[in-house]
Design a protein around this motif. Sequence first.
Motif, PDB file in Angstrom:
ATOM      1  N   LEU A  53       0.613  -1.361   0.177  1.00  0.00           N
ATOM      2  CA  LEU A  53       0.054   0.026  -0.299  1.00  0.00           C
ATOM      3  C   LEU A  53       0.661   1.233   0.026  1.00  0.00           C
ATOM      4  CD1 LEU A  53      -3.034  -0.951   2.274  1.00  0.00           C
ATOM      5  CD2 LEU A  53      -2.694   0.639  -0.482  1.00  0.00           C
ATOM      6  N   ARG A  54       2.134   1.169   0.459  1.00  0.00           N
ATOM      7  CA  ARG A  54       2.735   2.517   0.544  1.00  0.00           C
ATOM      8  C   ARG A  54       3.762   2.937  -0.861  1.00  0.00           C
ATOM      9  NH1 ARG A  54       7.120   1.136   4.744  1.00  0.00           N
ATOM     10  NH2 ARG A  54       5.633   0.201   5.405  1.00  0.00           N
ATOM     11  N   LYS A  55       3.655   1.636  -1.640  1.00  0.00           N
ATOM     12  CA  LYS A  55       3.660   1.994  -2.903  1.00  0.00           C
ATOM     13  C   LYS A  55       2.828   1.904  -3.712  1.00  0.00           C
ATOM     14  CE  LYS A  55       7.962  -1.165  -2.958  1.00  0.00           C
ATOM     15  NZ  LYS A  55       8.412  -2.763  -3.640  1.00  0.00           N
ATOM     16  N   LEU A  56       1.986   1.813  -3.355  1.00  0.00           N
ATOM     17  CA  LEU A  56       0.263   2.249  -4.057  1.00  0.00           C
ATOM     18  C   LEU A  56       0.750   4.082  -4.405  1.00  0.00           C
ATOM     19  CD1 LEU A  56      -1.768   1.069  -5.662  1.00  0.00           C
ATOM     20  CD2 LEU A  56      -3.537   2.186  -4.155  1.00  0.00           C
ATOM     21  N   PRO A  57       0.965   5.083  -4.069  1.00  0.00           N
ATOM     22  CA  PRO A  57       1.160   6.610  -4.686  1.00  0.00           C
ATOM     23  C   PRO A  57       2.212   6.625  -5.411  1.00  0.00           C
ATOM     24  CG  PRO A  57       0.586   6.006  -2.065  1.00  0.00           C
ATOM     25  CD  PRO A  57       1.448   5.460  -2.345  1.00  0.00           C
ATOM     26  N   ALA A  58       3.370   6.114  -5.191  1.00  0.00           N
ATOM     27  CA  ALA A  58       4.728   5.863  -6.517  1.00  0.00           C
ATOM     28  C   ALA A  58       3.610   5.088  -7.060  1.00  0.00           C
ATOM     29  CB  ALA A  58       5.571   5.325  -6.230  1.00  0.00           C
ATOM     30  N   VAL A  59       3.101   4.322  -7.829  1.00  0.00           N
ATOM     31  CA  VAL A  59       2.724   3.163  -9.074  1.00  0.00           C
ATOM     32  C   VAL A  59       1.876   4.299  -9.470  1.00  0.00           C
ATOM     33  CG1 VAL A  59       1.183   1.052  -9.741  1.00  0.00           C
ATOM     34  CG2 VAL A  59       3.407   1.214  -8.052  1.00  0.00           C
ATOM     35  N   ILE A  60       0.697   4.438  -8.908  1.00  0.00           N
ATOM     36  CA  ILE A  60      -0.622   5.373  -9.326  1.00  0.00           C
ATOM     37  C   ILE A  60       0.360   7.032 -10.245  1.00  0.00           C
ATOM     38  CG2 ILE A  60      -1.933   7.251  -8.793  1.00  0.00           C
ATOM     39  CD1 ILE A  60      -3.168   5.375  -7.232  1.00  0.00           C
ATOM     40  N   ALA A  61       1.408   7.563  -9.544  1.00  0.00           N
ATOM     41  CA  ALA A  61       2.322   8.728 -10.201  1.00  0.00           C
ATOM     42  C   ALA A  61       2.788   8.132 -11.388  1.00  0.00           C
ATOM     43  CB  ALA A  61       3.298   8.927  -8.750  1.00  0.00           C
ATOM     44  N   MET A  62       2.973   6.796 -11.381  1.00  0.00           N
ATOM     45  CA  MET A  62       4.418   6.962 -12.565  1.00  0.00           C
ATOM     46  C   MET A  62       3.685   5.794 -13.623  1.00  0.00           C
ATOM     47  SD  MET A  62       7.983   7.758 -11.527  1.00  0.00           S
ATOM     48  CE  MET A  62       8.397   6.685 -13.243  1.00  0.00           C
ATOM     49  N   THR A  63       2.475   5.345 -13.373  1.00  0.00           N
ATOM     50  CA  THR A  63       2.032   4.860 -14.462  1.00  0.00           C
ATOM     51  C   THR A  63       1.812   5.596 -15.944  1.00  0.00           C
ATOM     52  OG1 THR A  63       0.818   3.539 -12.971  1.00  0.00           O
ATOM     53  CG2 THR A  63      -0.383   3.572 -14.795  1.00  0.00           C
ATOM     54  N   PRO A  64       0.870   7.475 -15.485  1.00  0.00           N
ATOM     55  CA  PRO A  64       1.396   7.850 -17.162  1.00  0.00           C
ATOM     56  C   PRO A  64       2.373   8.090 -17.753  1.00  0.00           C
ATOM     57  CG  PRO A  64      -0.178   9.238 -15.055  1.00  0.00           C
ATOM     58  CD  PRO A  64       0.562   7.413 -14.339  1.00  0.00           C
TER      59      PRO A  64
ATOM     60  N   ILE B 145       5.072   5.902 -17.294  1.00  0.00           N
ATOM     61  CA  ILE B 145       5.818   4.821 -17.693  1.00  0.00           C
ATOM     62  C   ILE B 145       4.640   4.444 -19.180  1.00  0.00           C
ATOM     63  CG2 ILE B 145       5.329   2.490 -18.015  1.00  0.00           C
ATOM     64  CD1 ILE B 145       5.932   2.331 -14.958  1.00  0.00           C
ATOM     65  N   PHE B 146       3.762   4.528 -19.128  1.00  0.00           N
ATOM     66  CA  PHE B 146       2.135   4.794 -20.461  1.00  0.00           C
ATOM     67  C   PHE B 146       3.277   4.871 -21.549  1.00  0.00           C
ATOM     68  CE2 PHE B 146      -1.560   5.820 -23.085  1.00  0.00           C
ATOM     69  CZ  PHE B 146      -1.187   4.841 -23.242  1.00  0.00           C
ATOM     70  N   PHE B 147       2.989   6.200 -20.888  1.00  0.00           N
ATOM     71  CA  PHE B 147       2.963   7.397 -22.214  1.00  0.00           C
ATOM     72  C   PHE B 147       5.095   7.002 -23.023  1.00  0.00           C
ATOM     73  CE2 PHE B 147       0.189  10.188 -20.869  1.00  0.00           C
ATOM     74  CZ  PHE B 147      -0.459  10.747 -22.102  1.00  0.00           C
ATOM     75  N   VAL B 148       5.821   6.423 -21.859  1.00  0.00           N
ATOM     76  CA  VAL B 148       7.607   6.121 -22.354  1.00  0.00           C
ATOM     77  C   VAL B 148       6.749   5.512 -23.578  1.00  0.00           C
ATOM     78  CG1 VAL B 148       9.169   5.039 -21.533  1.00  0.00           C
ATOM     79  CG2 VAL B 148       8.804   7.205 -20.852  1.00  0.00           C
ATOM     80  N   VAL B 149       6.247   4.065 -23.272  1.00  0.00           N
ATOM     81  CA  VAL B 149       5.996   2.347 -24.042  1.00  0.00           C
ATOM     82  C   VAL B 149       5.277   3.138 -25.203  1.00  0.00           C
ATOM     83  CG1 VAL B 149       4.322   0.709 -23.497  1.00  0.00           C
ATOM     84  CG2 VAL B 149       6.136   1.151 -22.167  1.00  0.00           C
ATOM     85  N   VAL B 150       4.144   3.971 -25.057  1.00  0.00           N
ATOM     86  CA  VAL B 150       3.304   4.115 -25.919  1.00  0.00           C
ATOM     87  C   VAL B 150       3.957   5.160 -26.991  1.00  0.00           C
ATOM     88  CG1 VAL B 150       1.253   5.126 -26.418  1.00  0.00           C
ATOM     89  CG2 VAL B 150       1.237   3.503 -24.972  1.00  0.00           C
ATOM     90  N   VAL B 151       4.310   6.254 -26.148  1.00  0.00           N
ATOM     91  CA  VAL B 151       5.149   7.322 -27.478  1.00  0.00           C
ATOM     92  C   VAL B 151       6.096   7.090 -27.763  1.00  0.00           C
ATOM     93  CG1 VAL B 151       5.609   9.874 -27.431  1.00  0.00           C
ATOM     94  CG2 VAL B 151       4.067   8.979 -26.246  1.00  0.00           C
ATOM     95  N   ILE B 152       7.558   7.236 -27.042  1.00  0.00           N
ATOM     96  CA  ILE B 152       8.694   6.861 -27.760  1.00  0.00           C
ATOM     97  C   ILE B 152       8.658   5.076 -28.107  1.00  0.00           C
ATOM     98  CG2 ILE B 152      10.682   6.588 -26.653  1.00  0.00           C
ATOM     99  CD1 ILE B 152      10.176   8.702 -24.364  1.00  0.00           C
TER     100      ILE B 152
END
Lengths: 406, 288
Positions: B5-16, B18-25
């Motif tokens: 749970l403590r990691k959750l904010p980090a995961v939420i913050a990073m998801t967009p 990571i998504f953009f890096v994978v999709v766009v780049i």
Amino acid sequence: MSMMKKAALGGLAGLMLSTAAMAQDLSVEVYTNWVSGGESAALNAIAQAFEAKGGKWIDFAVPGDTVAPAISRIVAGDPMGAAKMQSTDLDELYKAGLLADIDQVATDGKWQERLPDFMWNAITRDGHVYGAPINSQSEVWLWYNKAVFEKLGLAEPQSYDELFASLDKIKEAGVIPFAVGGQDWQLNILFLKILAGVAPDVYLGLQGADYEAAINSDGFKQVAEIFGRLRGYDDEGSPGRQWNVAVNMVATGQAAMMVMGDWAKGEFTAAGQTAGKEYGCMLGPQGDSIILTGDMFIFPKIETQRPGQLLLAATMLEPATQVPFNIAKGSMPSTLDTDVTQMDACTQKAMAVLQDPAKRLPGLSYVMTPDRRAAISDAVAKYWSDEAAGPDALVAAMQEAFSSTN
Amino acid sequence: MTPRLRKLPAVIAMTPTIFFVVVVIGFGLLWTLWTSFTSSKLLPNNDFVGLAQYARLFASDNWQVACVNVALFGVLFIGGCLALGYALAVALDQGIRFEDAFRTIFLMSASLSFVVTGIVWQWLFDPTFGIQAAVRDWGWTSFRFDWLTREETAIFALVGAGIWQATGMGMVIMLAGLRGIDQDIWNATRIDGIPAWRVYIHVIPAMIRPMIATAAVLLSLTAIKIYDLVVVMTGGGPGISTEVPAKYVMDMLFQRNNLGQATAAATIMLLAICLLVGLPWALLRRAK
């Protein structure tokens, strides 16, 4: 939410509603890269004529000399109603089935009789019409400073030998004989101008399938030699110089002459000068065939703007649009029957010559891919900047330019 | 809170991200790579032509000139910035007065865009307007300073402007390294009677190697993507003497409507960047 944001959102919503309401109307979104003073004044001339007929003009202007913004929207399925392009861009869009024809407009307006043949061919594919040529620009003008010519007792040269004799005299008098803007496209205009004057058949030959014969012809080598000789008459500041700076050198008498397309008139006008008075324009020294380039609009398939597209295309080639547009743009009407008595002396001179179909040479932008055109200007610029290179070097470079592109 | 749970904010913050890096780049890279194997011109198509675009690329005069230029520019620019930057850093390290002011002045040029730098240096190099004209007006009439307008020397004019712009950044990074040197080293060398200049040349560079590598990598990225400076100062001229790879890509993309060539050239540039960025770090790791 701040007041500003609310107002902006409200405005946006309003805009969207109004475009939706207009969709059945005569609205057209128009892509150009005309953003400078004269260019937007010219664009306004079209927009005003269009809106006077009930059309609604939606501006989509992106600065920069590229069609990429329009292409990406057309390919993405979000086309605008009209886009300024060149006829060689038309091919791929046509093959992909992305363009709407304007056959009816062209028939009603008798475009086939009024436009030069090559221009008509450039806008038609398989019997349908896909482009509206808005102007012609002649790219063969030799501009000269009348005061300098008078002071040295020079007349307009009638051959390249006379030209070089004049250039020598001007050089002795301590004036820069020939103002050159040493950028590839400007050097290319200079080279093609000499080619069109000295060997128009070679110029046309380059555009055909047997370009190799044209490149290896004596005419081509002669032109390469004349062009190379001119290297001795510019000044050391010429590499990289902007075209308008070079025009100003002639306008101020710092240099005696230069070669540039008819848009150079804009700079003379801005300096308060008139054609035939302070400066002269000539098509020679040898031959007065005119290379015509120009801009055209194409109409991507978009049903909601279809009625507007047809009205806009019809408006563009009417004399009432052509004259004010081309006065502002500094170019000539694309329709050669347009009455140009209101226009400047140089335009009138060119239009008179152009009544003879044999004098109309298609600009490369009508017949060659941008890829090959750029390869040609690279070859020309490289030849110009290597003072030791002889005509054979240009022949070799030109062959390479043609064989590496298609 | 459980660790997850403590990691959750980090995961939420990073998801967009990571998504953009994978999709766009990621998608962009793959699309570029694929397009470089097709005959695409104005519009992308899927007409596979194998390595034809690469064959044309490497046979092209412009590309060959561009590669030689970027190598020449890279070596001289990085070497110049590091050498000059190190010299300035050492000078500032002598405990001089007004050090802050000097540091700011030397770093000032780095805050300019290459477009501004380019225009200023174009004026300075213009033989009818800049330094040459000025010196001639003062009476030295045979003075020549026309690098920018001659085919053989124009690239060196670009190097000069580049070094002027980027030296400050190299200086700051290496100065940080110098500040991290243990005072004991200085005491030891003083006892051994080694002159300070020899320490600066033979001892210190090895100790601040990570800083030098960082500066070199950052500068090499500037060098390989050099575009704006060239466009502003020479436009690739005189002739094609100052063409660079990034300009080749841009010209193919936006002037010559040749997507296939543009993507092939871009792919080669990407490979070169991977090598250039990877190599110094790999060497550094081995040295450790």
